[in-house]
Design a protein around this motif. Sequence first.
Motif, PDB file in Angstrom:
ATOM      1  N   LEU A 117       2.454   1.766  -3.509  1.00  0.00           N
ATOM      2  CA  LEU A 117       1.538   2.368  -4.477  1.00  0.00           C
ATOM      3  C   LEU A 117       1.431   3.884  -4.266  1.00  0.00           C
ATOM      4  O   LEU A 117       1.405   4.657  -5.237  1.00  0.00           O
ATOM      5  CB  LEU A 117       0.157   1.723  -4.356  1.00  0.00           C
ATOM      6  CG  LEU A 117       0.060   0.267  -4.828  1.00  0.00           C
ATOM      7  CD1 LEU A 117      -1.297  -0.321  -4.465  1.00  0.00           C
ATOM      8  CD2 LEU A 117       0.301   0.151  -6.337  1.00  0.00           C
ATOM      9  N   ILE A 118       1.381   4.309  -3.018  1.00  0.00           N
ATOM     10  CA  ILE A 118       1.317   5.743  -2.719  1.00  0.00           C
ATOM     11  C   ILE A 118       2.611   6.430  -3.155  1.00  0.00           C
ATOM     12  O   ILE A 118       2.588   7.498  -3.799  1.00  0.00           O
ATOM     13  CB  ILE A 118       1.064   5.968  -1.219  1.00  0.00           C
ATOM     14  CG1 ILE A 118      -0.388   5.600  -0.874  1.00  0.00           C
ATOM     15  CG2 ILE A 118       1.357   7.424  -0.822  1.00  0.00           C
ATOM     16  CD1 ILE A 118      -0.704   5.634   0.601  1.00  0.00           C
ATOM     17  N   SER A 150       0.829  -1.206   0.000  1.00  0.00           N
ATOM     18  CA  SER A 150       0.000   0.000   0.000  1.00  0.00           C
ATOM     19  C   SER A 150       0.865   1.259   0.000  1.00  0.00           C
ATOM     20  O   SER A 150       0.585   2.227  -0.720  1.00  0.00           O
ATOM     21  CB  SER A 150      -0.933   0.011   1.218  1.00  0.00           C
ATOM     22  OG  SER A 150      -1.919  -0.991   1.115  1.00  0.00           O
ATOM     23  N   GLY A 188      -4.951  14.874  -5.289  1.00  0.00           N
ATOM     24  CA  GLY A 188      -5.669  13.608  -5.323  1.00  0.00           C
ATOM     25  C   GLY A 188      -5.792  12.979  -3.968  1.00  0.00           C
ATOM     26  O   GLY A 188      -6.212  11.832  -3.849  1.00  0.00           O
ATOM     27  N   ASN A 212       4.759   5.484  -5.451  1.00  0.00           N
ATOM     28  CA  ASN A 212       4.841   5.521  -6.916  1.00  0.00           C
ATOM     29  C   ASN A 212       3.934   6.607  -7.487  1.00  0.00           C
ATOM     30  O   ASN A 212       4.290   7.274  -8.464  1.00  0.00           O
ATOM     31  CB  ASN A 212       4.463   4.161  -7.503  1.00  0.00           C
ATOM     32  CG  ASN A 212       5.554   3.127  -7.303  1.00  0.00           C
ATOM     33  OD1 ASN A 212       6.694   3.469  -7.010  1.00  0.00           O
ATOM     34  ND2 ASN A 212       5.206   1.862  -7.461  1.00  0.00           N
ATOM     35  N   HIS A 213       2.780   6.790  -6.886  1.00  0.00           N
ATOM     36  CA  HIS A 213       1.865   7.856  -7.326  1.00  0.00           C
ATOM     37  C   HIS A 213       2.515   9.232  -7.152  1.00  0.00           C
ATOM     38  O   HIS A 213       2.411  10.096  -8.028  1.00  0.00           O
ATOM     39  CB  HIS A 213       0.565   7.774  -6.520  1.00  0.00           C
ATOM     40  CG  HIS A 213      -0.332   8.957  -6.710  1.00  0.00           C
ATOM     41  ND1 HIS A 213      -1.066   9.168  -7.863  1.00  0.00           N
ATOM     42  CD2 HIS A 213      -0.610  10.008  -5.887  1.00  0.00           C
ATOM     43  CE1 HIS A 213      -1.742  10.301  -7.742  1.00  0.00           C
ATOM     44  NE2 HIS A 213      -1.501  10.826  -6.556  1.00  0.00           N
ATOM     45  N   LEU A 214       3.210   9.428  -6.050  1.00  0.00           N
ATOM     46  CA  LEU A 214       3.798  10.731  -5.761  1.00  0.00           C
ATOM     47  C   LEU A 214       5.048  11.006  -6.592  1.00  0.00           C
ATOM     48  O   LEU A 214       5.455  12.166  -6.729  1.00  0.00           O
ATOM     49  CB  LEU A 214       4.142  10.829  -4.273  1.00  0.00           C
ATOM     50  CG  LEU A 214       2.942  10.945  -3.338  1.00  0.00           C
ATOM     51  CD1 LEU A 214       3.403  10.954  -1.875  1.00  0.00           C
ATOM     52  CD2 LEU A 214       2.126  12.192  -3.647  1.00  0.00           C
ATOM     53  N   ARG A 215       5.660   9.971  -7.127  1.00  0.00           N
ATOM     54  CA  ARG A 215       6.840  10.181  -7.979  1.00  0.00           C
ATOM     55  C   ARG A 215       6.473  10.727  -9.353  1.00  0.00           C
ATOM     56  O   ARG A 215       7.336  11.222 -10.079  1.00  0.00           O
ATOM     57  CB  ARG A 215       7.612   8.865  -8.147  1.00  0.00           C
ATOM     58  CG  ARG A 215       8.351   8.418  -6.888  1.00  0.00           C
ATOM     59  CD  ARG A 215       9.156   7.179  -7.182  1.00  0.00           C
ATOM     60  NE  ARG A 215       9.941   6.755  -6.038  1.00  0.00           N
ATOM     61  CZ  ARG A 215       9.720   5.629  -5.361  1.00  0.00           C
ATOM     62  NH1 ARG A 215       8.722   4.837  -5.715  1.00  0.00           N
ATOM     63  NH2 ARG A 215      10.486   5.308  -4.340  1.00  0.00           N
ATOM     64  N   LYS A 216       5.195  10.628  -9.711  1.00  0.00           N
ATOM     65  CA  LYS A 216       4.747  11.182 -10.989  1.00  0.00           C
ATOM     66  C   LYS A 216       4.754  12.700 -10.904  1.00  0.00           C
ATOM     67  O   LYS A 216       4.672  13.274  -9.812  1.00  0.00           O
ATOM     68  CB  LYS A 216       3.341  10.669 -11.313  1.00  0.00           C
ATOM     69  CG  LYS A 216       3.266   9.156 -11.468  1.00  0.00           C
ATOM     70  CD  LYS A 216       1.839   8.707 -11.670  1.00  0.00           C
ATOM     71  CE  LYS A 216       1.762   7.192 -11.750  1.00  0.00           C
ATOM     72  NZ  LYS A 216       0.358   6.707 -11.876  1.00  0.00           N
ATOM     73  N   SER A 231       0.165  16.977 -10.277  1.00  0.00           N
ATOM     74  CA  SER A 231      -1.018  17.303 -11.061  1.00  0.00           C
ATOM     75  C   SER A 231      -2.076  17.816 -10.093  1.00  0.00           C
ATOM     76  O   SER A 231      -1.769  18.305  -9.005  1.00  0.00           O
ATOM     77  CB  SER A 231      -1.529  16.073 -11.808  1.00  0.00           C
ATOM     78  OG  SER A 231      -1.780  15.008 -10.916  1.00  0.00           O
TER      79      SER A 231
END
Length: 212
Positions: A196-197, A193, A209, A199-203, A206
Amino acid sequence: RKGMGVSCILLWEPPSGLNPSQALEFLQKKLESLGGKSLGAWSMDCETLSSTPTFAAGAQPKLIHMLHSSEYPRSTFAVLDSMNTLVADNTLDSIFGQLKQFYAPRKGFKIDTKGYHFELKLYVVKFGSIMIGATNRGIVVEVEDRQNSRVSACWTSLMGFTQGLLETSATIDPPNYSRQSDRPYTPVDRINSYTLIFNHLRKPPSAPGGVK
């Protein structure tokens, strides 16, 4: 304590006007006002290794996320792109350190999370700032129901407690695996978990979210 319960782990968007340090203080004071008992500091880090051209010439690089948590001080969790996870002792880090011609640290991907955790009745609450380099990318909150080990037995009440604590009405989805299986929640589920968080923040940044 024996075993572990089910955890709800999410990004939290603090009330408007609060910077990250003020948001952490807000949560700390709220837990104290509810009778929470401080369990001290808590931390987690994640180093991402990327396959090198020597190992995967012409192919899409493969990633391995190496996570460490103060909760499991003797363990290293190696999470693959597929989310399959290897759990080993800390010698795994030194092994990969000797394989830099095949897997090397990916620049700009190192994450450090530091914060606090509290015990509040049936729950343990962790919260901390997520840092990528010198940039604060958000606040993560984990709420663990210590009495239950299966998502099906407690998710509704766990989500309700988390919503009340964070003053949000947003729906919080259960872990993906629980839709196909009712097996006990494990440390690997917790680590996945967080992965996943992270990896989301490495984008690239935007629209917000996180859960409000």
